[in-house]
Design an enzyme around this catalytic site. Sequence first.
Site, PDB file in Angstrom:
ATOM      1  CB  ALA A  12      -0.920   0.004   1.218  1.00  0.00           C
ATOM      2  CE1 TYR A  57      -1.189  -9.232   0.832  1.00  0.00           C
ATOM      3  CE2 TYR A  57      -3.529  -9.633   1.156  1.00  0.00           C
ATOM      4  CZ  TYR A  57      -2.504  -8.921   0.559  1.00  0.00           C
ATOM      5  OH  TYR A  57      -2.797  -7.897  -0.306  1.00  0.00           O
ATOM      6  CG  HIS A  78      -7.629  -2.765   8.560  1.00  0.00           C
ATOM      7  ND1 HIS A  78      -7.879  -1.427   8.823  1.00  0.00           N
ATOM      8  CD2 HIS A  78      -6.744  -2.767   7.528  1.00  0.00           C
ATOM      9  CE1 HIS A  78      -7.178  -0.679   7.996  1.00  0.00           C
ATOM     10  NE2 HIS A  78      -6.492  -1.462   7.195  1.00  0.00           N
ATOM     11  CE  LYS A  96      -6.583   5.898   9.208  1.00  0.00           C
ATOM     12  NZ  LYS A  96      -7.438   5.924   8.007  1.00  0.00           N
ATOM     13  CG  ASP A 176      -9.610   7.434   4.279  1.00  0.00           C
ATOM     14  OD1 ASP A 176      -8.785   6.498   4.283  1.00  0.00           O
ATOM     15  OD2 ASP A 176      -9.349   8.549   3.814  1.00  0.00           O
TER      16      ASP A 176
END
Length: 333
Positions: A12, A57, A78, A96, A176
């Site tokens: 990312a 992952y 997440h 977050k 966000d």
Amino acid sequence: MEPLRIGILGAARIAGKAIVEPARLTGARLVAVAARDSERARAFAAEHGVERVHAGYDDVINDPDVEVIYNPLANGLHGPWNLKAIAAGKHVLTEKPSASNAAEAAQVRDAARERGVVLMEGFHYVFHPVTRRLHELLSKGELGELQHVETTMVMPPPADDDPRWSLSLAGGAVMDVGCYALHAQRMLAPWGGGLPTVATARAGERKRLPGVDEWLNADLVFPNGATGAVRTSMAAEQVDFSCRIIGSRGEAFAPSFVLPHLDDRITVTTKEDTWVEHLGRKSSYTYQLEAFAAHLREGKPLPIDADDAVATMELIDACYREAGLQPRPVTTI
């Protein structure tokens, strides 16, 4: 201290400043990375000095040399991948929010507690001297009693195909950027007589995306009667990441409390004087990784933990419900 050994899920954009640079500055090892696009993962590893690239992952999580998982995936990913990392016995530093809603956040917290690992949500601003000074102004009485706090997190819109607009990936303005504004209000609980609750909330949905908040404004109230105003948007003309704290003796304003490396000022105004303080341009992400390492290696306390992550999601969910929207759905992987 022995360097932290970090595995990264995904390549990312946020990872460069949130974990790569802090790792370099603190001496942490970037042991492994994986991404949906293997070429992108290899390019990321080559650019940032990651020791090895894995196919997926799960391979990063199960790498025996990895002790900490950094999770910067889309919001809806997440919770599920945090749970997988915890099940493998890894500590987790997650972007977050830690999960899609409060119920999933509680599941993540309980799993971490049972497995005996540390999960921390990446509210990096908390670790910077800008935020520490804002809190100090209250604790030392320089602003008097807390009366009102305004936290603003607005930004221009991401591209239409950005996952931050995806309901199924737990997108929306609150998830966000607005989560910072709400979290900063929660951090004032010691001076507000306890945690704030939602008095009113209003939201606007993104065109052709029902249920996805383009903006949300909320009014909060603390147990001692102090009030809070939260303004968040992903459809503003320009960035405004500011915090204003008003007390009975004065006020303090931080124009960039979430990104203090861009603007480290606090302007303090009392009945007697006005002055500007500069608190330093060192990245809040670096302060965060230093604190995380000190906790894991030396047992030093952290200002936020997995319980904090649940409380934040409870406030987010309450804002959504009060505004007539639903909390974000859990993503299945």
